[in-house]
Design an enzyme around this catalytic site. Structure first.
Site: not given
Ligand SMILES: *[C@@H]1O[C@H](CO)[C@@H](O)[C@H](O)[C@H]1NC(C)=O
Ligand SMILES: *[C@@H]1O[C@H](CO)[C@@H](O)[C@H](O)[C@H]1NC(C)=O
Ligand SMILES: *[C@@H]1O[C@H](CO)[C@@H](O)[C@H](O)[C@H]1NC(C)=O
Ligand SMILES: *[C@@H]1O[C@H](CO)[C@@H](O)[C@H](O)[C@H]1NC(C)=O
Length: 728
Positions: A368, A378, A415-416, A444, A530
Site C-alpha cells: 500500500h 509504513d 490500507e490504513e 507492507d 504511525h
C-alpha cells in the site's frame, strides 16, 4: 534535508550472491539426452526453447541487478510530504508510482473507489482533579531543531483515531493497562466500575480498534490511548536514537472491519448500493465512543493524577514512571472529538506484465501507499522495494524475458483505514481472482530494521526457504537471508508466521477468497510507528542506512514471483500444509480434554489430506523427472491440470457462509482472532466457539464447538478432493 540520491545507475551497489552466467549457446539442447534427429527437428519447431535462456538465468540476473540507490530515490520522492488516503498529497504519490511503472513500459492504470474515510475536525483534551488547575493538552507532536520536514509536518493530519464517534465526555479516568478483555475483567474483579468513565489504556498488545471497542463494551464513555515509554522509548529518542520522542503519538484507525464501511460484503463501484453513513458508523465493528490517542508525556501526566488502588506489577511503567493506579478518578478527563466521516476518492495503481504462455494465470504483488504521516517505513519502504523490483523486471524484459504467467503489481490505497483499497478491488474482481490467481505476495513495510520475517500460507513455506538461500543477507556478506532467518530462532527451526491476522492487505486475498499468499519484511517493529517521526531521516539514520535491506526484500519478493511465474509446475508443497493442520489440531485437542467434544472428524480429514498431499508430491516428481529425461514436452494439459489442483486447493478451505457471525471471513483455517484483529488464529471458528463455551459452559455451547469442528473437517475434505483431482 539530505539531497535526493542520484539515480544514474553508476554508483549503485550491485551485490549478487550468485553472479549470473550467460547461457552458453545451445544450452537447452546440450542438456538433453542423446536423441534421434527426428526429435531434434521437432524441438527446433519451438524456436524459443533453443535460444531463450532458462528461467534460472533470469533469476540470477534479477538478483544481480539490485540497486540501493534506486530504492532510496523512490523512498525519498514518496515521503516528501505526509500523504494520508483521500488527500491531494496521496494522489500525487499515486502519480509518482504510475509514472515510475509506465516509464518501465508496463501498462499501468489507476483504479479509483469512492469510500468512507474519516478526518478530525475538532479535538480537545484537558485534565483536572480536585486541587489541580485544569490542564489542556496541546495534542501536537513536536518537531526538532534542524528537522528538514518541520515545514511540511504542518500538513500531517492532527493526531486522532479514525472513525471514533464524535462527542464530548467529561468523566473520571480509569486505567486499563493494554485494554484487553482480561484487563477489563481484572478491573471488574477489583470492583473498579468503568461505566461512564474515560478509559486510559496503553498501546502495545492488541489492535487499537479492539482497545476502544473493549472499553465501550465495558461501559466506558470514551477512551484515550497513550504510548508508554516502557514499550516505545527504551532508549534515545528520535532524532538522536530510534525511539519515540515524548510528544510522539501513534495515530491510526479504530475500525475493526475490512474495506469501505458503506459497502459491507460488496465492492464500492460507481453507483453501487451503499448503507448510509450513520448506519455504517453504528455497526459493532466501529468504536462507537469518542476516543483520542496521546503521547507518552500526556499519558504519564494523566496517570500521575489517577488515584485508587495501586495497579498490579505487570500494569506498571518502566523506571522513572509514576506509580500507576487503577482509579476511578480523582483525575477527570474532558475529551471532545468531532470527526468528519466523509466519502473520499482513493487510487489503487495496477500494473501488468503479461505472461507469454499462460497469460490468464496471475501472480499478484501488492503493497500500500497511503500513510498516516510521511510513511518512510509504513508503507513506502515497501513501495520503494516494489518500484526497485519493477525496474529490475524491466531490465530482464530488455534481455528477452517474458514471464510464463502474468505478473500484476498493485499499489493499494487506504490500507490504513481498514485495508480498504485492496479489499474493494478483491471484492470487485472476486470471481476472476478466484479462478485465475496462483498467489498473492504482500509487502507492507519492507524495512523496519534488522532480521528477516516471513509469513505464508503453508504450501509456500518451502519456496520461501529456497528463495531465501539465494538472497544475500544485506547486513553480512558471507551469509544468505536464510542464515539470518535461521539465526532468529534458537530452536534452529525457521519461524514462519501465518496469515490469519488482519494486519495488512493479504487479508482479502487469503481470508475472503483463499489465495496462497506470503508477507515478508526486514525487521518487524519500530517505535515511531504511525507517528510524525516515520520519515526519511529516521529510515536513513536507523532503519536502513545503506538501503541494502530494501534491496534484499525486493530480491526475495521478486525471486519468489519469478519462480511462481516461470516454473512449469507450480512450486507448491502441500505436505507442509498437512503438518500445519496437524499442529493446529493438537492445540485444539489440548483444549478439549475432559469436555464432551470429539476432534476425530478433524483428525480423519487431516489424515486424508496428508495422503492427498503425498500423492500430489509424487505426481509432481513424476512430471519433473519426465521433463529432465524425456525430450518431449510434458503434456501441457496434464501440467495444467496439476497446476490447477495446486492453485485451487487453498480455495477449498473457504466456506460460502464464512465464520459464524463474521460472514466476510470465508477461510476456515486462517482468520483474525475475535478479540484482537492483529492476532492470527488457526481454526478461528473453533477457537471462538471454545472461548464462548469456556465462559458459559453449557451443553449447547459445547455442541457448537462440535459443529465448528465438523465444519473445518468438511473444508479439509474438500481440499483433499481438489488436491487429488477426483470425485467421490
Ligand atoms: C470540557 O471542555 C470544554 C471545552 O473544551 C468546555 O466547554 C466544557 O465546559 C468542559 N466540560 C467540563 C465538564 O469541564
Ligand atoms: C467534511 O468533508 C467534506 C469533504 O471533504 C467537506 O466538504 C465538508 O466540509 C467537511 N465537513 C466538515 C464539518 O469539516
Ligand atoms: C557474518 O556471518 C559469519 C558467518 O555466519 C559470522 O561468522 C560473522 O561473525 C558474521 N559477521 C558479522 C559482522 O556479524
Ligand atoms: C548504496 O550502497 C553503496 C555501497 O554499498 C553506498 O556507498 C551508497 O551510499 C548506498 N546508497 C545509499 C543511497 O545509501
Amino acid at each position: 534535508m539530505p539531497p535526493p540520491p542520484e539515480d544514474d545507475g553508476s554508483s549503485s551497489a550491485r551485490t549478487p550472491l550468485i553472479p549470473p552466467t550467460p547461457p552458453p549457446p545451445g544450452r537447452a539442447v546440450a542438456r538433453l539426452h542423446p536423441l534421434p534427429l527426428l526429435v531434434a527437428a521437432a524441438f527446433a519447431a519451438s524456436y524459443h526453447l533453443l535460444v531463450a535462456p532458462a528461467p534460472s538465468y533470469y533469476r540470477s540476473l534479477f538478483l544481480s541487478l539490485g540497486s540501493n540507490d534506486t530504492a532510496a530515490a523512490h523512498l525519498h520522492a514518496l515521503t516528501l510530504r505526509p500523504h494520508l488516503a483521500g488527500t491531494e498529497a496521496n494522489a500525487r504519490a499515486a502519480e509518482h508510482v504510475v509514472s515510475a511503472l509506465s516509464s518501465l513500459s508496463f501498462p499501468t492504470r489507476v483504479v479509483p473507489y469512492s469510500v468512507l474515510l474519516a478526518y478530525p475536525v475538532h479535538r480537545s483534551l484537558s485534565l483536572s482533579a480536585p486541587g489541580h488547575a485544569t490542564t489542556p493538552f496541546a495534542l501536537v507532536q513536536d518537531t526538532y531543531p534542524g528537522d528538514p520536514y518541520a515545514a511540511v509536518s504542518a500538513e500531517a493530519v492532527p493526531t486522532f483515531l479514525a472513525y471514533a464517534a464524535s462527542g464530548s465526555v467529561a468523566a473520571e479516568a480509569v486505567y486499563a493497562n493494554y485494554g484487553r478483555p482480561e484487563d477489563f475483567a481484572y478491573l471488574a474483579a477489583r470492583g473498579v466500575d468503568v461505566t461512564g468513565k474515560v478509559v486510559l489504556a496503553r498501546y502495545g498488545k492488541v489492535y487499537r480498534g479492539d482497545i476502544v471497542i473493549n472499553a465501550r463494551k465495558a461501559g466506558a464513555a470514551a477512551a484515550v490511548i497513550y504510548t508508554d515509554a516502557k514499550d516505545y522509548a527504551a532508549g534515545e529518542a528520535f532524532p538522536d536514537g530510534p525511539w519515540m520522542p515524548p510528544t510522539g503519538v501513534q495515530v491510526g484507525s479504530t475500525f475493526k472491519g475490512v474495506g469501505d464501511p458503506t459497502t459491507p460484503m460488496w465492492t464500492s463501484s460507481e453507483g453501487c448500493e451503499r448503507v448510509s453513513i450513520p448506519e455504517a458508523m453504528a455497526t459493532d465493528d466501529m468504536p462507537g465512543i469518542p476516543a483520542l490517542p496521546v503521547s507518552g508525556r500526556d499519558g504519564e501526566a494523566i496517570l500521575q493524577l489517577i488515584g485508587g488502588d495501586v495497579a498490579p506489577k505487570d500494569w506498571q511503567g518502566g523506571d522513572g514512571s509514576p506509580v500507576y493506579r487503577l482509579g476511578p478518578g480523582p483525575a477527570v478527563l474532558n475529551l471532545t472529538y468531532i470527526g468528519n466521516e466523509t466519502m473520499a476518492t482513493i487510487q489503487n495503481v495496477i500494473s501488468v506484465i503479461e505472461g507469454k504462455e499462460e497469460p490468464e494465470r496471475y501472480i499478484i504483488l501488492g503493497n500500500h501507499r497511503d500513510a498516516w504521516t510521511f510513511g518512510a517505513v509504513d508503507p513506502n519502504s515497501g513501495t520503494a522495494a516494489l518500484l526497485e523490483l519493477a525496474q529490475r523486471f524491466s531490465e530482464l524484459q530488455k534481455k528477452g524475458w517474458r514471464p510464463r504467467r502474468t505478473i500484476i503489481l498493485c499499489n493499494w490505497d487506504a490500507e490504513e483505514y481498514g485495508l480498504v483499497g485492496s479489499t474493494e478491488w478483491v471484492e470487485e474482481n472476486r470471481a476472476m481472482l478466484t479462478s485465475r490467481t496462483v498467489a498473492y505476495l504482500n509487502v507492507d513495510s519492507a524495512v523496519y530494521g534488522a532480521g528477516f520475517y516471513a509469513s505464508a500460507t503453508p504450501q509456500l513455506d518451502e519456496l520461501l526457504k529456497e528463495a531465501s538461500k539465494q538472497v544475500q543477507n544485506p547486513d553480512n556478506e558471507t551469509q544468505s537471508l536464510y542464515d539470518l532467518w535461521m539465526a532468529s530462532d534458537s530452536s534452529s527451526m525457521i519461524k514462519i508466521g501465518r496469515l490469519g491476522g488482519g494486519g495488512s492487505d493479504y487479508s482479502a486475498f487469503v481470508q475472503h477468497v483463499g489465495i496462497p499468499s506470503i508477507d515478508i519484511s526486514m525487521g518487524s517493529e519500530y517505535a515511531v510507528y504511525h507517528s510524525l517521526y516515520d520519515d526519511f531521516v529516521w529510515m536513513e539514520k536507523f532503519g536502513d542506512p545503506l538501503f541494502r535491506r530494501h534491496v534484499a526484500v525486493a530480491s526475495m519478493w521478486g525471486l519468489v514471483a519469478l519462480r511462481l511465474s516461470d516454473e512449469e509446475i507450480l512450486p507448491f508443497n502441500y505436505s507442509t500444509y498437512a503438518v500445519e493442520l496437524e499442529k493446529g489440531a493438537i492445540d485444539i485437542n489440548k483444549r478439549l480434554l475432559g469436555v464432551p467434544v470429539s476432534s476425530s472428524p478433524l483428525q480423519k480429514s487431516i489424515a486424508e489430506f496428508k495422503r492427498a498431499a503425498l500423492q500430489m508430491d509424487s505426481e509432481m516428481k513424476a512430471l519433473q523427472t519426465r521433463k529432465v529425461w524425456n525430450p518431449w514436452r510434458n503434456n501441457p494439459l496434464k501440467v495444467r491440470d496439476l497446476n490447477e489442483r495446486l492453485m485451487m486447493t487453498e480455495r477449498a478451505f473457504t466456506d460460502r457462509e464464512g465464520l459464524s457471525g463474521r460472514p466476510w471471513y470465508k477461510h476456515l483455517i486462517y482468520a483474525p482472532s475475535l478479540h484482537d484483529d492483529y492476532g492470527a488464529q488457526v481454526y478461528p471458528g473453533v477457537d471462538d466457539a471454545i472461548q464462548m463455551a469456556e465462559r458459559t459452559n453449557t451443553s449447547e455451547s459445547w455442541r457448537s464447538v462440535q459443529h465448528e469442528i465438523y465444519r473445518i473437517a468438511r473444508v479439509i475434505n474438500q481440499a483433499s478432493l481438489v488436491l487429488s483431482g477426483g470425485l467421490t
